[in-house]
Design a protein around this motif. Structure first.
Motif, PDB file in Angstrom:
ATOM      1  N   GLY A 447     -18.021  10.272   0.539  1.00 33.15           N
ATOM      2  CA  GLY A 447     -18.271   8.949   1.093  1.00 33.15           C
ATOM      3  C   GLY A 447     -17.379   7.885   0.496  1.00 33.15           C
ATOM      4  O   GLY A 447     -17.077   6.880   1.152  1.00 33.15           O
ATOM      5  N   THR A 448     -16.949   8.103  -0.740  1.00 30.56           N
ATOM      6  CA  THR A 448     -16.027   7.143  -1.365  1.00 30.56           C
ATOM      7  C   THR A 448     -14.745   7.035  -0.563  1.00 30.56           C
ATOM      8  O   THR A 448     -14.181   5.943  -0.393  1.00 30.56           O
ATOM      9  N   GLN A 449     -14.270   8.164  -0.048  1.00 29.53           N
ATOM     10  CA  GLN A 449     -13.020   8.177   0.703  1.00 29.53           C
ATOM     11  C   GLN A 449     -13.154   7.500   2.064  1.00 29.53           C
ATOM     12  O   GLN A 449     -12.153   7.067   2.639  1.00 29.53           O
ATOM     13  N   LEU A 450     -14.361   7.395   2.586  1.00 31.93           N
ATOM     14  CA  LEU A 450     -14.566   6.813   3.911  1.00 31.93           C
ATOM     15  C   LEU A 450     -14.938   5.332   3.866  1.00 31.93           C
ATOM     16  O   LEU A 450     -14.873   4.639   4.886  1.00 31.93           O
ATOM     17  N   ASP A 451     -15.313   4.836   2.706  1.00 22.42           N
ATOM     18  CA  ASP A 451     -15.868   3.487   2.602  1.00 22.42           C
ATOM     19  C   ASP A 451     -14.951   2.403   3.163  1.00 22.42           C
ATOM     20  O   ASP A 451     -15.408   1.473   3.827  1.00 22.42           O
ATOM     21  N   ALA A 452     -13.656   2.517   2.900  1.00 24.83           N
ATOM     22  CA  ALA A 452     -12.728   1.458   3.325  1.00 24.83           C
ATOM     23  C   ALA A 452     -12.663   1.319   4.844  1.00 24.83           C
ATOM     24  O   ALA A 452     -12.303   0.245   5.355  1.00 24.83           O
ATOM     25  N   LEU A 453     -13.013   2.378   5.578  1.00 21.75           N
ATOM     26  CA  LEU A 453     -13.008   2.273   7.042  1.00 21.75           C
ATOM     27  C   LEU A 453     -13.932   1.151   7.507  1.00 21.75           C
ATOM     28  O   LEU A 453     -13.613   0.419   8.442  1.00 21.75           O
ATOM     29  N   ALA A 454     -15.064   1.015   6.847  1.00 25.17           N
ATOM     30  CA  ALA A 454     -16.045   0.018   7.262  1.00 25.17           C
ATOM     31  C   ALA A 454     -15.690  -1.390   6.785  1.00 25.17           C
ATOM     32  O   ALA A 454     -16.136  -2.378   7.367  1.00 25.17           O
ATOM     33  N   ARG A 455     -14.890  -1.496   5.733  1.00 21.84           N
ATOM     34  CA  ARG A 455     -14.576  -2.806   5.150  1.00 21.84           C
ATOM     35  C   ARG A 455     -13.256  -3.384   5.652  1.00 21.84           C
ATOM     36  O   ARG A 455     -12.954  -4.555   5.424  1.00 21.84           O
ATOM     37  N   GLN A 456     -12.430  -2.569   6.306  1.00 25.61           N
ATOM     38  CA  GLN A 456     -11.040  -2.953   6.555  1.00 25.61           C
ATOM     39  C   GLN A 456     -10.893  -4.267   7.307  1.00 25.61           C
ATOM     40  O   GLN A 456     -10.012  -5.076   6.982  1.00 25.61           O
ATOM     41  N   PHE A 457     -11.742  -4.509   8.297  1.00 27.28           N
ATOM     42  CA  PHE A 457     -11.575  -5.720   9.111  1.00 27.28           C
ATOM     43  C   PHE A 457     -12.026  -6.969   8.355  1.00 27.28           C
ATOM     44  O   PHE A 457     -11.442  -8.043   8.508  1.00 27.28           O
ATOM     45  N   LEU A 458     -13.039  -6.821   7.533  1.00 27.53           N
ATOM     46  CA  LEU A 458     -13.423  -7.927   6.653  1.00 27.53           C
ATOM     47  C   LEU A 458     -12.347  -8.189   5.613  1.00 27.53           C
ATOM     48  O   LEU A 458     -11.986  -9.342   5.343  1.00 27.53           O
ATOM     49  N   TRP A 459     -11.828  -7.122   5.013  1.00 23.50           N
ATOM     50  CA  TRP A 459     -10.777  -7.280   3.998  1.00 23.50           C
ATOM     51  C   TRP A 459      -9.566  -8.030   4.540  1.00 23.50           C
ATOM     52  O   TRP A 459      -8.977  -8.859   3.853  1.00 23.50           O
TER      53      TRP A 459
END
Length: 593
Positions: A447-459
């Motif tokens: 799940g650590t490897q997938l986390d950025a998928l959900a944050r990318q647009f906010l980031w």
């Protein structure tokens, strides 16, 4: 002097009597679980803080409370700043804080039943480096000072039939025993109550929201198990239900039994089992084999019966949620703006009408306006629940415990016209939800490897949220199940088929609003033409997102298609289960963009 100040005075007097300079009071109880019974709410009693994680440190001249990013607003609302300093649990660990406050030779007291072995040893090392001594004592200081402490609730457990579990207790015990033997151990400490509950195919009735049997156990390599539990929790028919090889003992007998394993190798999880059990095993001459709880992965990677049960539970849960959302919109249209308590009660009433319902899976987060900026806000802990206001958003995070599954869903709802800024932020959050939902990933991915998928647009826009993106969910067990999770923090456990996890990115603006889009999903094998085994997510939650909150100018064609396809699935699965105005509402809420 207020009640908390009086309690601190009494605790400090007791500390002086036993000769300690600092006392550590964690949120956890003897079972190290997130949900604990009222008689074990020690941190709440000494501080007034109602959150589900944290710790208090009490010195003779000062005190501090440590919470994580979910509670930075809440702790200031609930805990007196004249009595406690506010510290960040992760950025400013309490062991280091203590080391910075006390001088060489100081004595720091903890109850080893309330901490994991890894925490205990790490804290002992940190304090020793500063010349401080960590003292372990099960004669709990808080318990000595807590007058009027509630009596423990003790009720008989539920016997869960194989039609819901997909496997007998005997078969589960043989499977786990073989794993224990393969690791070169003679027996295993099965400490987590949800692991014991899963192993025995029982569910408890004593803790609100968490249907676990308060107990721990020792399992040998033949599959025989000794369970330490109050006899009042063992129901009629238990022996026949679990089969041969199960011995029940009172928890008061645990020390003697643990000390009897001299010369044997005991598998124990230093992160999930408390320090006291493992220190006692070592004191008796046992050799600890450090390894994850052997029940952890088999419990998390649910079998076909459990996954199908989850699907059925989520369909019934969706009926309640849709009926609530339809009712809410109708009330707002009539100009009736309810408060958070009334809204939570109404949603709970709809759930109670469903089959196989046993109660909520956690206290409903019913948050109007700025209250939603507190991720774990609880209207039950404020003097006056907030009220809906026009041109804002309402966040409701809730779930149910059903015989065949556990649910957890968050929807953010437009109340009137919340404006362009909120619509844009909601859409950025939903874009992240969609990206994670559509992920395909090779076996071995965490799940650590997938986390950025959900944050990318906010980031991209300079925003983020200070909580994990996804937690594991049990099968009529804990709504926060280990070890599967999606988040920034390193997690070594790969996602496996049958694991249920939440997909819940969010955004929170202090004192203004909060947004979260949460579905539960289950990991399954994907069809792929390549050479690598690939997994994907199947959505279990079947409730529409609020299309009134979409900023379509920043949605791609593929994202619009995802929304339409998801809403079509919701309509197909849930509309036949509804009637009247709720059915009409769902048909409108799931129209194509």
């Amino acid at each position: 002097m207020n009640a908390i100040a009086d309690r601190l005075k009494a605790v400090r007097a007791r500390m002086a009597e036993v000769g300690c300079d600092a006392l550590i009071v964690p949120r956890a109880d003897e079972y190290l679980g997130e949900y604990i019974p009222a008689h074990n709410e020690r941190m709440l009693w000494i501080s007034g803080f109602t959150g589900s994680a944290g710790a208090v440190v009490i010195l003779q001249d000062r005190a501090a409370i440590f919470v994580d990013g979910r509670y930075t607003v809440q702790v200031r609302n609930e805990v007196d700043s004249q009595l406690f300093e506010y510290c960040h649990l992760i950025k400013e660990p309490h062991a280091q804080w203590i080391a910075d406050q006390l001088s060489d030779g100081a004595r720091v007291l903890c109850d080893p039943r309330m901490h994991s072995l890894n925490w205990y040893r790490s804290t002992q090392s940190t304090l020793a480096a500063a010349g401080l001594n960590l003292l372990a004592d099960t004669d709990n200081v808080i318990d000595h000072c807590w007058s009027g402490r509630p009596e423990p609730k003790i009720g008989p457990a539920l016997l869960l039939e194989e039609a819901f579990t997909g496997s007998s207790s005997a078969a589960k015990r043989r499977r786990i025993a073989a794993d224990v033997a393969a690791k070169g151990a003679d027996a295993a400490l099965i400490f987590a109550p949800d692991s014991v509950s899963w192993l025995l195919n029982v569910r408890g009735t004593d803790i609100p929201c968490l249907p676990i049997l308060q107990s721990f156990a020792l399992l040998d390599t033949k599959g025989d198990v000794t369970v330490f539990v109050d006899a009042g929790r063992i129901p009629e028919g238990f022996a026949a239900h679990v089969g041969e090889g199960v011995r029940i003992l009172a928890e008061s007998a645990a020390q003697e039994i643990l000390l009897s394993y001299s010369g044997q190798r005991l598998l124990a999880d230093p992160d999930s089992a408390n320090a006291w059990t493992q220190l006692t095993l070592e004191a008796g001459g046992a050799q600890l084999v450090s390894a994850p709880d052997p029940v952890l992965l088999p419990k998390a990677a649910k079998n076909a019966v459990e996954v199908e049960g989850a699907r059925q539970a989520h369909r019934r849960d969706a009926v309640a949620e849709v009926r609530f959302l339809a009712w809410l919109d109708a009330e707002v249209d009539r100009g009736i703006l309810h408060d958070e308590a009334a809204l939570a009660d109404k949603l709970g009433a709809f759930r109670e009408e469903g089959d196989q319902y046993h109660g909520p899976s956690f206290d409903t987060i019913s948050a109007a306006g700025g209250n939603a900026a507190m991720c774990h806000y609880n209207h039950l802990n404020v003097a006056t629940p907030g009220q809906l206001t026009m041109n804002s958003v309402y966040l409701v995070d809730s779930g149910g415990q059903y015989t065949d599954g556990t649910t957890d869903i968050t929807r953010t709802v437009a109340i009137g016209d919340p404006g362009e800024d909120i619509r844009r932020m909601f859409t950025l959050v939903l874009k992240g939800h969609i990206a994670l939902d559509q992920a395909r990933f090779p076996a071995g991915t965490t799940g650590t490897q997938l986390d950025a998928l959900a944050r990318q647009f906010l980031w991209r826009e300079g925003f983020d949220y200070d909580h994990g993106t996804g937690h594991g969910v049990g099968a009529f067990l804990s709504v926060h199940e280990a070890p599967q999770r999606i988040g920034k923090a390193h997690n070594p456990f790969a996602l496996l088929p049958g694991m249920i996890v939440s997909n819940e990115p969010g955004y929170y603006r202090d004192n203004c609003f909060g947004i979260r889009c949460e579905n539960l999903v289950v990991v399954r094998e994907a069809q792929a033409a390549g050479e690598t085994l690939v997994y994907e997510f199947e959505a279990l939650t079947l409730v529409p997102f609020d299309r009134r909150l979409l900023d379509r100018s920043i949605l791609t064609a593929d994202e619009c298609a995802w929304i339409d396809n998801y809403h079509a699935l919701v309509a197909t699965q849930i509309a036949p289960l509804l009637q009247g105005s709720a059915k009409v509402w769902l048909e409108q809420a799931t129209l194509p963009l």
